[in-house]
Scaffold this motif. Structure first.
Motif, PDB file in Angstrom:
ATOM      1  N   ILE A 273       6.603  21.408  16.827  1.00  0.00           N
ATOM      2  CA  ILE A 273       7.951  21.535  15.845  1.00  0.00           C
ATOM      3  C   ILE A 273       7.010  22.176  14.227  1.00  0.00           C
ATOM      4  O   ILE A 273       7.816  23.094  13.931  1.00  0.00           O
TER       5      ILE A 273
ATOM      6  N   VAL B 100       6.162  25.617  14.739  1.00  0.00           N
ATOM      7  CA  VAL B 100       7.153  26.629  14.692  1.00  0.00           C
ATOM      8  C   VAL B 100       7.597  26.722  13.413  1.00  0.00           C
ATOM      9  O   VAL B 100       8.048  27.877  12.669  1.00  0.00           O
ATOM     10  N   VAL B 101       7.424  25.761  12.553  1.00  0.00           N
ATOM     11  CA  VAL B 101       8.086  25.760  10.933  1.00  0.00           C
ATOM     12  C   VAL B 101       7.105  26.490  10.311  1.00  0.00           C
ATOM     13  O   VAL B 101       7.623  27.538   9.353  1.00  0.00           O
TER      14      VAL B 101
ATOM     15  N   GLY C 272       7.866  30.015  11.045  1.00  0.00           N
ATOM     16  CA  GLY C 272       9.126  30.579  10.465  1.00  0.00           C
ATOM     17  C   GLY C 272       8.996  30.783   9.161  1.00  0.00           C
ATOM     18  O   GLY C 272       9.550  31.721   8.550  1.00  0.00           O
TER      19      GLY C 272
ATOM     20  N   ARG D  12      15.002  36.693  12.852  1.00  0.00           N
ATOM     21  CA  ARG D  12      15.422  35.360  12.733  1.00  0.00           C
ATOM     22  C   ARG D  12      16.416  34.632  13.543  1.00  0.00           C
ATOM     23  O   ARG D  12      16.162  33.677  13.677  1.00  0.00           O
TER      24      ARG D  12
ATOM     25  N   TYR E 179      13.953  33.659  16.549  1.00  0.00           N
ATOM     26  CA  TYR E 179      13.387  32.405  15.999  1.00  0.00           C
ATOM     27  C   TYR E 179      14.048  31.047  15.725  1.00  0.00           C
ATOM     28  O   TYR E 179      13.694  30.391  16.323  1.00  0.00           O
ATOM     29  N   ALA E 180      15.332  31.259  15.470  1.00  0.00           N
ATOM     30  CA  ALA E 180      16.460  30.211  15.553  1.00  0.00           C
ATOM     31  C   ALA E 180      16.616  29.583  17.074  1.00  0.00           C
ATOM     32  O   ALA E 180      16.320  28.390  17.134  1.00  0.00           O
TER      33      ALA E 180
ATOM     34  N   VAL F 205      13.185  27.839  17.642  1.00  0.00           N
ATOM     35  CA  VAL F 205      13.079  26.443  17.130  1.00  0.00           C
ATOM     36  C   VAL F 205      14.072  25.694  18.027  1.00  0.00           C
ATOM     37  O   VAL F 205      13.435  24.441  18.327  1.00  0.00           O
ATOM     38  N   LEU F 206      15.081  25.898  18.327  1.00  0.00           N
ATOM     39  CA  LEU F 206      16.128  25.125  19.092  1.00  0.00           C
ATOM     40  C   LEU F 206      15.417  24.694  20.455  1.00  0.00           C
ATOM     41  O   LEU F 206      15.595  23.638  20.971  1.00  0.00           O
TER      42      LEU F 206
ATOM     43  N   VAL G  66      12.210  24.406  21.088  1.00  0.00           N
ATOM     44  CA  VAL G  66      11.062  23.432  20.774  1.00  0.00           C
ATOM     45  C   VAL G  66      11.507  22.289  20.630  1.00  0.00           C
ATOM     46  O   VAL G  66      10.918  21.438  21.029  1.00  0.00           O
ATOM     47  N   ILE G  67      12.488  22.076  19.843  1.00  0.00           N
ATOM     48  CA  ILE G  67      13.232  20.884  19.448  1.00  0.00           C
ATOM     49  C   ILE G  67      13.752  20.116  20.850  1.00  0.00           C
ATOM     50  O   ILE G  67      13.445  18.809  21.000  1.00  0.00           O
TER      51      ILE G  67
END
Length: 130
Positions: free
Chosen positions: A8, A11-12, A15, A32, A35-36, A39-40, A42-43
């Protein structure tokens, strides 16, 4: 937990770099959006493993932890039961202790061998009258 937080954090950082490089153009908005979703992903990635651990949990695991408590409660109940039996037999000041499967009884008075045998027959298991 570290195995979940490290990606995470990566990824941040990625980002931030994407945000600095991308422009407000259509392509930047598209990057973007991808990328969103990344991120989702990975979480949410560790959730199936967590759910799998929860589905393999058995209530018997909790029972094993509390088996000592149940044994103590059962033993105390058995001691009270024996004390009540002895009161009915005419020994109101009898004290009972159960240890390692042996029942120790202090009657508070002298008893004959016949009475001792009657008490031992009335009670189950090994009995020591002191």
């Amino acid at each position: 937990m570290v195995n979940w937080l490290a990606p995470i954090l990566g990824v941040v950082v990625l980002g931030v770099i994407i945000e600095l490089i991308s422009k407000d153009s259509r392509l930047g908005k598209f990057v973007r959006a991808i990328y969103a979703f990344f991120v989702l992903f990975v979480i949410v990635q560790p959730l199936p493993g967590l759910l799998n651990k929860l589905s393999t949990w058995q209530p018997k695991d909790m029972v094993n932890v509390n088996a000592g408590l149940v044994d103590n409660l059962t033993q105390a109940g058995r001691q009270n039961q024996i004390e009540q039996q002895l009161k009915q037999m005419g020994y109101p000041s009898a004290v009972v202790c159960i240890s390692d499967g042996v029942t120790y009884i202090a009657l508070g008075q002298m008893v004959t061998d016949t009475v001792r045998e009657q008490i031992q027959q009335a009670l189950e298991g090994e009995v020591q009258i002191i």
